[in-house]
Structures are given as C-alpha cells and as structure tokens.
Design an enzyme around this catalytic site. Structure first.
Site, mmCIF file in Angstrom:
data_model
loop_
_atom_site.group_PDB
_atom_site.id
_atom_site.type_symbol
_atom_site.label_atom_id
_atom_site.label_comp_id
_atom_site.label_asym_id
_atom_site.label_seq_id
_atom_site.Cartn_x
_atom_site.Cartn_y
_atom_site.Cartn_z
ATOM 1 N N SER A 1 0.879 -1.167 0.000
ATOM 2 C CA SER A 1 0.000 0.000 0.000
ATOM 3 C C SER A 1 0.913 1.212 0.000
ATOM 4 C CB SER A 1 -0.849 0.011 1.274
ATOM 5 O OG SER A 1 -1.436 1.285 1.470
ATOM 6 N N TYR B 1 -1.994 -1.230 10.387
ATOM 7 C CA TYR B 1 -1.959 -1.311 8.922
ATOM 8 C C TYR B 1 -0.633 -0.760 8.391
ATOM 9 C CZ TYR B 1 -3.895 -0.993 4.149
ATOM 10 O OH TYR B 1 -4.129 -1.139 2.799
HETATM 11 P P1 NAD Z 1 -11.377 -6.065 -0.105
HETATM 12 O O1 NAD Z 1 -11.988 -5.956 1.250
HETATM 13 O O2 NAD Z 1 -12.192 -5.764 -1.320
HETATM 14 O O3 NAD Z 1 -10.739 -7.509 -0.327
HETATM 15 C C1 NAD Z 1 -10.020 -8.167 0.681
HETATM 16 C C2 NAD Z 1 -9.927 -9.628 0.328
HETATM 17 O O4 NAD Z 1 -9.207 -10.291 1.374
HETATM 18 C C3 NAD Z 1 -11.309 -10.313 0.253
HETATM 19 O O5 NAD Z 1 -11.276 -11.301 -0.751
HETATM 20 C C4 NAD Z 1 -11.435 -10.954 1.623
HETATM 21 O O6 NAD Z 1 -12.326 -12.066 1.644
HETATM 22 C C5 NAD Z 1 -9.998 -11.385 1.855
HETATM 23 N N1 NAD Z 1 -9.677 -11.650 3.246
HETATM 24 C C6 NAD Z 1 -9.852 -10.860 4.337
HETATM 25 N N2 NAD Z 1 -9.445 -11.514 5.443
HETATM 26 C C7 NAD Z 1 -8.999 -12.728 5.045
HETATM 27 C C8 NAD Z 1 -8.463 -13.850 5.707
HETATM 28 N N3 NAD Z 1 -8.293 -13.884 7.039
HETATM 29 N N4 NAD Z 1 -8.131 -14.944 4.982
HETATM 30 C C9 NAD Z 1 -8.322 -14.954 3.631
HETATM 31 N N5 NAD Z 1 -8.821 -13.924 2.954
HETATM 32 C C10 NAD Z 1 -9.157 -12.821 3.648
HETATM 33 O O7 NAD Z 1 -10.085 -5.120 -0.027
HETATM 34 P P2 NAD Z 1 -9.109 -4.535 -1.143
HETATM 35 O O8 NAD Z 1 -9.190 -3.063 -1.049
HETATM 36 O O9 NAD Z 1 -9.266 -5.213 -2.445
HETATM 37 O O10 NAD Z 1 -7.709 -4.941 -0.479
HETATM 38 C C11 NAD Z 1 -6.816 -5.884 -1.035
HETATM 39 C C12 NAD Z 1 -5.408 -5.541 -0.625
HETATM 40 O O11 NAD Z 1 -5.071 -4.272 -1.162
HETATM 41 C C13 NAD Z 1 -5.220 -5.436 0.893
HETATM 42 O O12 NAD Z 1 -3.982 -6.000 1.253
HETATM 43 C C14 NAD Z 1 -5.214 -3.940 1.124
HETATM 44 O O13 NAD Z 1 -4.490 -3.598 2.260
HETATM 45 C C15 NAD Z 1 -4.535 -3.461 -0.138
HETATM 46 N N6 NAD Z 1 -4.768 -2.059 -0.458
HETATM 47 C C16 NAD Z 1 -6.021 -1.568 -0.666
HETATM 48 C C17 NAD Z 1 -6.174 -0.233 -0.957
HETATM 49 C C18 NAD Z 1 -7.519 0.388 -1.229
HETATM 50 O O14 NAD Z 1 -7.586 1.618 -1.331
HETATM 51 N N7 NAD Z 1 -8.573 -0.379 -1.358
HETATM 52 C C19 NAD Z 1 -5.069 0.603 -1.051
HETATM 53 C C20 NAD Z 1 -3.807 0.071 -0.821
HETATM 54 C C21 NAD Z 1 -3.667 -1.262 -0.543
#
Ligand code: NAD
Length: 256
Positions: free
Chosen positions: A138, A151
């Site tokens: 991130s 985080y």
């Molecule tokens: P999201 O909530 O849409 O997806 C998260 C995914 O992780 C889902 O498939 C969920 O079921 C799975 N998950 C959660 N806990 C779990 C567990 N214990 N075991 C297995 N699977 C699990 O979120 P997203 O925004 O797509 O995030 C994905 C990644 O991207 C994360 O690592 C997040 O930190 C990172 N990220 C997101 C953003 C943003 O702005 N959305 C920005 C930077 C980084």
C-alpha cells in the site's frame, strides 16, 4: 503470455485481488482464488476468461491453512508459478485506543501471511528457476496516516519483506516486488468513506471527495484493472530484472 502457468492470488474474492486474478487469467494463467464471501461469482468471472480456476478457503491468519493452500495449488495445477500476496483488512483507531485483537489480526493477515505463503512457495519456484512473488502492500508501506498503526506497520513490513526476498533470489529467475496503491474504491475503502459520511453528517459523494482530497492530487481512485496490468508487467519478460521495488500507483500521493 502466461499460458501453462499457475497463479495463486490471496484475498481474491473481492476488490484488488479479483482484479489481479482476472488480469493474470486474461494472459492465460490458471488461477487459484482465495478469500471469504461469495465464491461462485468470482469463480465464474475468472472462468469466463477461458482458464481453469480453483478455490481454497484458507484463513490467511492461520499458517497451517496457508500451508494446505500452497500444497493444494501445486497438486491441482502441477505447479505454483505466481504468488500474489493480497489478502488484507483494515481497522482505524488512535494507537492508545487500538484494540489488541485488531492489531494481532492485521499483523497476521496483512504481513505474516505473506511471509508464510512466500516461504512455502519459494522452493518449487527456485527449482524451476522461474517465479513471481507480488506483494500488494500500500502507499501505507511507504508513508503513514494517523489512526492506522497496525496497517502502516504491517505494510512497511511487507515492503521490507519484499526487498529481502528479492535479494535472496536475485541471481535466479524468481523475482519479488510490491505494489503500493493509493485509494482504490473497494469494500475496504467504502467502509472508510461511509464512516466519514456518518461522522461528518455529509453525503457519500462529499465524503468521497474529502477522502481523495486529503491525499490524492489526481482526485481519482486507482482501479483494480490498473493494478492488474502492473501485476502482468511484473510477470512479463520485461520484468525479469525488476527486483525488490515498491511501485506506487497513487495519483501523486507520495509526490507531494
Ligand atoms: P477487499 O476488502 O475488497 O478484499 C479483501 C480480500 O481479502 C477479500 O477477498 C477478503 O475475503 C480477503 N480476506 C480478508 N481476510 C482474510 C483472511 N483472514 N483470509 C483470507 N482472505 C481474507 O479489499 P481490497 O481493497 O481489495 O484490499 C486488497 C489488498 O489491497 C489489501 O492488502 C489492502 O491492504 C490493499 N490495499 C487496498 C487499498 C484500497 O484503497 N482499497 C489501497 C492500498 C492497498
């Protein structure tokens, strides 16, 4: 480009993970999905791209389940060539109020899971002398925001892990890199928009503008499709000597 290869994307039933899984599938890779919630929908979306798709429901906070998933991926498709460590959760609170169980869960799911999946996937990748490990960190792996102690700590850790794994495999065909998105409008971020709208008694649209305005000069969300395209680049031959980078896609967040 990736025909005959297998990619495992953790946390790929939603958001960024699903976007990356579809981008890799569009290049011909067979896909192992993982994550909670609806599985049939994401499976159908990936299968529609003409590749084979399997699912393993490992809870990424549990090392034994991660081990079972890596073995499952190899057994199902014969190899595991691309590992995308993407699963993640968020919790927002000041450090003195941060629930200890939330700290433990975020460190386990956002950081330790990447270590476990990586250590278990590496031996076979090294034996084949080809592999791609892509960690979805991130922008919070590079800079901090208030109220995100666990985080930010986890994501800085992921960037550090990425560099170490890249160095340890630098003379091989196995690369390890991180992707550092700014805001992406997924369920993880929608919750933060909703919380802002409620706290300030403003509309969803106004809360979205505020959220973007605080950090992203572009005033635009990065999309899962754009992040998927970056993952495909890391998997291409042009990515052969890209090692240990933390590549931000952040609308100018860290240029300020
Ligand atoms: P999201 O909530 O849409 O997806 C998260 C995914 O992780 C889902 O498939 C969920 O079921 C799975 N998950 C959660 N806990 C779990 C567990 N214990 N075991 C297995 N699977 C699990 O979120 P997203 O925004 O797509 O995030 C994905 C990644 O991207 C994360 O690592 C997040 O930190 C990172 N990220 C997101 C953003 C943003 O702005 N959305 C920005 C930077 C980084």
């Amino acid at each position: 480009m990736l025909k005959g290869k297998t990619a495992l994307v953790t946390g790929s039933t939603s958001g960024i993970g699903l976007g990356i899984a579809k981008a890799l599938a569009a290049q011909g890779a067979n896909i192992v999905l993982n994550g909670f919630g609806d599985v049939d929908g994401p499976k159908a979306e990936v299968a529609a791209l003409g590749v084979q798709v399997a699912y393993h429901g490992a809870d990424m906070s549990k090392p034994a389940e991660i081990e079972d998933m890596i073995a499952f991926a190899t057994k199902t498709f014969g190899s595991l060539d691309i590992l995308v460590n993407n699963a993640g959760i968020q919790h927002v609170a000041r450090t003195e109020n941060f629930p200890v169980e939330k700290w433990d869960a975020i460190i386990a799911i956002n950081l330790s899971s990447a270590f476990h999946a990586t250590r278990l996937a590496l031996p076979a990748m090294r034996a084949k002398n080809w592999g791609r490990i892509i960690n979805v960190a991130s922008i919070h792996g590079l800079v901090a925001s208030a109220e995100k102690a666990a985080y930010v700590a986890a994501k800085h850790g992921v960037v550090g892990l990425t560099k170490v794994v890249a160095l340890e495999n630098a003379t091989t065909g196995v690369t390890c890199n991180a992707i550092c998105p700014g805001w992406v409008l997924t369920p993880l971020v929608q919750k933060q928009v909703d919380a802002k709208a409620t706290a300030l008694s403003i509309s969803n649209e106004e809360a979205t503008k505020l959220l973007l305005g605080e950090k992203e000069p572009s005033m635009q969300f990065t999309t899962p499709e754009e992040l998927g395209a970056l993952a495909v680049f890391f998997c291409s031959t042009a990515g052969n000597n890209v090692r240990g980078v933390a590549w931000n896609m952040d609308g100018g967040w860290t240029a300020q």
